[in-house]
Design a protein around this motif. Structure first.
Motif, PDB file in Angstrom:
ATOM      1  N   GLY A   1       0.805  -1.286   0.010  1.00 17.48           N
ATOM      2  CA  GLY A   1      -0.004   0.041  -0.152  1.00 17.48           C
ATOM      3  C   GLY A   1       0.915   1.256  -0.009  1.00 17.48           C
ATOM      4  O   GLY A   1       0.533   2.069  -0.548  1.00 17.48           O
ATOM      5  N   TRP A   2       2.007   1.337   0.656  1.00 14.51           N
ATOM      6  CA  TRP A   2       2.918   2.378   0.501  1.00 14.51           C
ATOM      7  C   TRP A   2       3.182   2.491  -0.832  1.00 14.51           C
ATOM      8  O   TRP A   2       3.311   3.720  -1.250  1.00 14.51           O
ATOM      9  CB  TRP A   2       4.062   1.984   1.706  1.00 14.51           C
ATOM     10  N   ASP A   3       3.510   1.621  -1.409  1.00 14.84           N
ATOM     11  CA  ASP A   3       4.181   1.585  -2.688  1.00 14.84           C
ATOM     12  C   ASP A   3       3.161   2.350  -3.674  1.00 14.84           C
ATOM     13  O   ASP A   3       3.554   3.300  -4.247  1.00 14.84           O
ATOM     14  CB  ASP A   3       4.478   0.195  -3.477  1.00 14.84           C
ATOM     15  N   ARG A   4       1.948   1.896  -3.649  1.00 14.48           N
ATOM     16  CA  ARG A   4       0.851   2.549  -4.349  1.00 14.48           C
ATOM     17  C   ARG A   4       0.798   4.002  -3.983  1.00 14.48           C
ATOM     18  O   ARG A   4       0.787   4.771  -5.055  1.00 14.48           O
ATOM     19  CB  ARG A   4      -0.608   1.574  -4.310  1.00 14.48           C
ATOM     20  N   ARG A   5       0.672   4.294  -2.857  1.00 13.88           N
ATOM     21  CA  ARG A   5       0.333   5.701  -2.746  1.00 13.88           C
ATOM     22  C   ARG A   5       1.692   6.443  -2.744  1.00 13.88           C
ATOM     23  O   ARG A   5       1.548   7.832  -3.248  1.00 13.88           O
ATOM     24  CB  ARG A   5      -0.139   5.846  -1.187  1.00 13.88           C
ATOM     25  N   SER A   6       2.693   6.032  -2.662  1.00 15.14           N
ATOM     26  CA  SER A   6       4.046   6.826  -3.019  1.00 15.14           C
ATOM     27  C   SER A   6       4.161   7.195  -4.515  1.00 15.14           C
ATOM     28  O   SER A   6       4.541   8.172  -4.891  1.00 15.14           O
ATOM     29  CB  SER A   6       5.225   5.876  -2.582  1.00 15.14           C
ATOM     30  N   ALA A   7       3.710   6.250  -5.251  1.00 12.23           N
ATOM     31  CA  ALA A   7       3.674   6.379  -6.674  1.00 12.23           C
ATOM     32  C   ALA A   7       2.811   7.601  -7.215  1.00 12.23           C
ATOM     33  O   ALA A   7       2.971   8.502  -7.801  1.00 12.23           O
ATOM     34  CB  ALA A   7       3.368   5.251  -7.621  1.00 12.23           C
ATOM     35  N   GLU A   8       1.525   7.858  -6.430  1.00 14.08           N
ATOM     36  CA  GLU A   8       0.749   8.913  -6.523  1.00 14.08           C
ATOM     37  C   GLU A   8       1.259  10.170  -5.945  1.00 14.08           C
ATOM     38  O   GLU A   8       1.214  11.387  -6.719  1.00 14.08           O
ATOM     39  CB  GLU A   8      -0.610   8.548  -5.511  1.00 14.08           C
ATOM     40  N   MET A   9       2.084  10.284  -4.847  1.00 14.57           N
ATOM     41  CA  MET A   9       2.739  11.393  -4.591  1.00 14.57           C
ATOM     42  C   MET A   9       3.909  11.720  -5.557  1.00 14.57           C
ATOM     43  O   MET A   9       3.974  13.332  -5.553  1.00 14.57           O
ATOM     44  CB  MET A   9       3.304  11.264  -2.886  1.00 14.57           C
ATOM     45  N   ARG A  10       4.670  10.980  -6.044  1.00 15.48           N
ATOM     46  CA  ARG A  10       5.623  11.170  -6.760  1.00 15.48           C
ATOM     47  C   ARG A  10       5.042  11.686  -8.121  1.00 15.48           C
ATOM     48  O   ARG A  10       5.593  12.719  -8.931  1.00 15.48           O
ATOM     49  CB  ARG A  10       6.510   9.963  -7.274  1.00 15.48           C
ATOM     50  N   ALA A  11       4.010  11.345  -8.486  1.00 15.44           N
ATOM     51  CA  ALA A  11       3.293  11.875  -9.790  1.00 15.44           C
ATOM     52  C   ALA A  11       2.806  13.281  -9.410  1.00 15.44           C
ATOM     53  O   ALA A  11       2.726  14.269 -10.624  1.00 15.44           O
ATOM     54  CB  ALA A  11       2.069  10.837 -10.342  1.00 15.44           C
ATOM     55  N   LYS A  12       2.432  13.694  -8.286  1.00 16.80           N
ATOM     56  CA  LYS A  12       1.937  14.856  -7.874  1.00 16.80           C
ATOM     57  C   LYS A  12       2.898  16.064  -7.893  1.00 16.80           C
ATOM     58  O   LYS A  12       2.840  17.276  -7.957  1.00 16.80           O
ATOM     59  CB  LYS A  12       1.121  14.786  -6.623  1.00 16.80           C
ATOM     60  N   HIS A  13       4.346  15.325  -7.656  1.00 13.31           N
ATOM     61  CA  HIS A  13       5.469  16.422  -7.391  1.00 13.31           C
ATOM     62  C   HIS A  13       6.609  15.852  -8.081  1.00 13.31           C
ATOM     63  O   HIS A  13       7.576  15.440  -7.753  1.00 13.31           O
ATOM     64  CB  HIS A  13       5.771  16.257  -5.936  1.00 13.31           C
ATOM     65  N   PRO A  14       6.272  15.914  -9.576  1.00 12.96           N
ATOM     66  CA  PRO A  14       7.395  15.337 -10.398  1.00 12.96           C
ATOM     67  C   PRO A  14       8.647  16.065 -10.683  1.00 12.96           C
ATOM     68  O   PRO A  14       9.503  15.949 -11.325  1.00 12.96           O
ATOM     69  CB  PRO A  14       6.802  15.184 -11.803  1.00 12.96           C
TER      70      PRO A  14
END
Length: 286
Positions: free
Chosen positions: A37-50
């Protein structure tokens, strides 16, 4: 500071009990799903702050830093991931930037070479190199190079403690860390780490008779393995013995993985520790 009453002396444990006493994944049912779950939500965070991902601070593949900007000229928290120095990556921890960023704190996440490809000496050196690099880049990134603190979870808690000696670092928050490497050296974890007694001792914050006069908050989950709780309690007592600024707190009900919920939430207890650390830094520099 008091040692948890249920924490045994590791020296009296059988090999099997010592290994079990340090195995966080086996101790927490469903921990693999939590990390997924951390992996999935971290990917979203990185997409928001690229904008500032994978800033290279050294020659090795993992010598990279992700920088998430919360505000201009703001303080920066450098977060160091865990995984017993031999697992995981910075990319899985991006979601935990959310708590501090909600308070206007920039967050940088640092990668480092894992064992056995790197010795612990090398890993510690990489963290210091990354801090120096970040401090040099912060003016261009929009951060304040004079307001850097470090935080980390598990092995990252250990690396947080070792990073306190860096002159660029003004304080730290160490989460569920390892501060005496001797039990690690005698456990299954040393198969990849390859610690000998000398390397263990020089990289063990508990073995140092002095330290940086900077605030360090130490926290651990009340539901964590007793050996982990003892590590944090003993290190808090060690710092207090030498007159070094320290606070110690067990988070009720938290295990080795759910404790990170307290950094994810803007009102989480670890987020508040981080905010209070920067507030303290601001007062001391004024």
């Amino acid at each position: 500071m008091t040692t948890p009453f249920d924490a045994p002396d590791w020296r009296g444990l059988s090999q099997q009990d010592l290994d079990r006493g340090l195995n966080n994944g086996a101790a927490v049912a469903g921990s693999g799903g939590m990390v997924d779950g951390w992996d999935r939500r971290s990917a979203e965070m990185r997409a928001k702050h690229p904008d500032h991902l994978d800033l290279r601070y050294g020659p090795r593949e993992r010598n990279r830093i992700d920088f998430f900007k919360a505000a201009a000229n703001a303080p920066t928290l450098l977060f160091i991931h865990g995984g017993y120095w031999q697992m995981r990556a910075k990319e899985a921890f991006s979601l935990f930037a959310a708590g501090p960023m909600a308070h206007g704190i920039n967050v940088a996440l640092i990668g480092y070479t894992l064992a056995p490809e790197a010795t612990l000496d090398r890993i510690v050196a990489e963290i210091h190199a990354g801090i120096d690099f970040l401090a040099g880049r912060l003016p261009d990134l929009g951060g304040d190079a004079n307001r850097i603190a470090v935080s980390g979870w598990s092995a990252g808690g250990h690396l947080t403690a070792t990073a306190m000696s860096n002159p660029r670092v003004k304080g730290g928050v160490a989460i569920s860390g390892i501060y005496d490497l001797e039990p690690i050296r005698h456990s299954y974890l040393n198969d990849k780490l390859g610690l000998d007694e000398a390397m263990s001792r020089r990289n063990s914050p508990m073995m140092q008779a002095q330290g940086a006069m900077k605030p360090l908050a130490l926290t651990v989950g009340a539901a964590e393995l007793p050996l982990l709780r003892r590590q944090t309690a003993d290190f808090a007592g060690h710092r207090a013995k030498y007159g070094l600024p320290v606070s110690y707190e067990e988070i009720p009900g938290a295990n080795h993985f759910t404790i990170m919920d307290q950094m994810l939430a803007p009102a989480g207890r670890i987020t508040m520790m981080i905010r209070q650390l920067f507030e303290r830094m601001a007062i001391s520099s004024s």
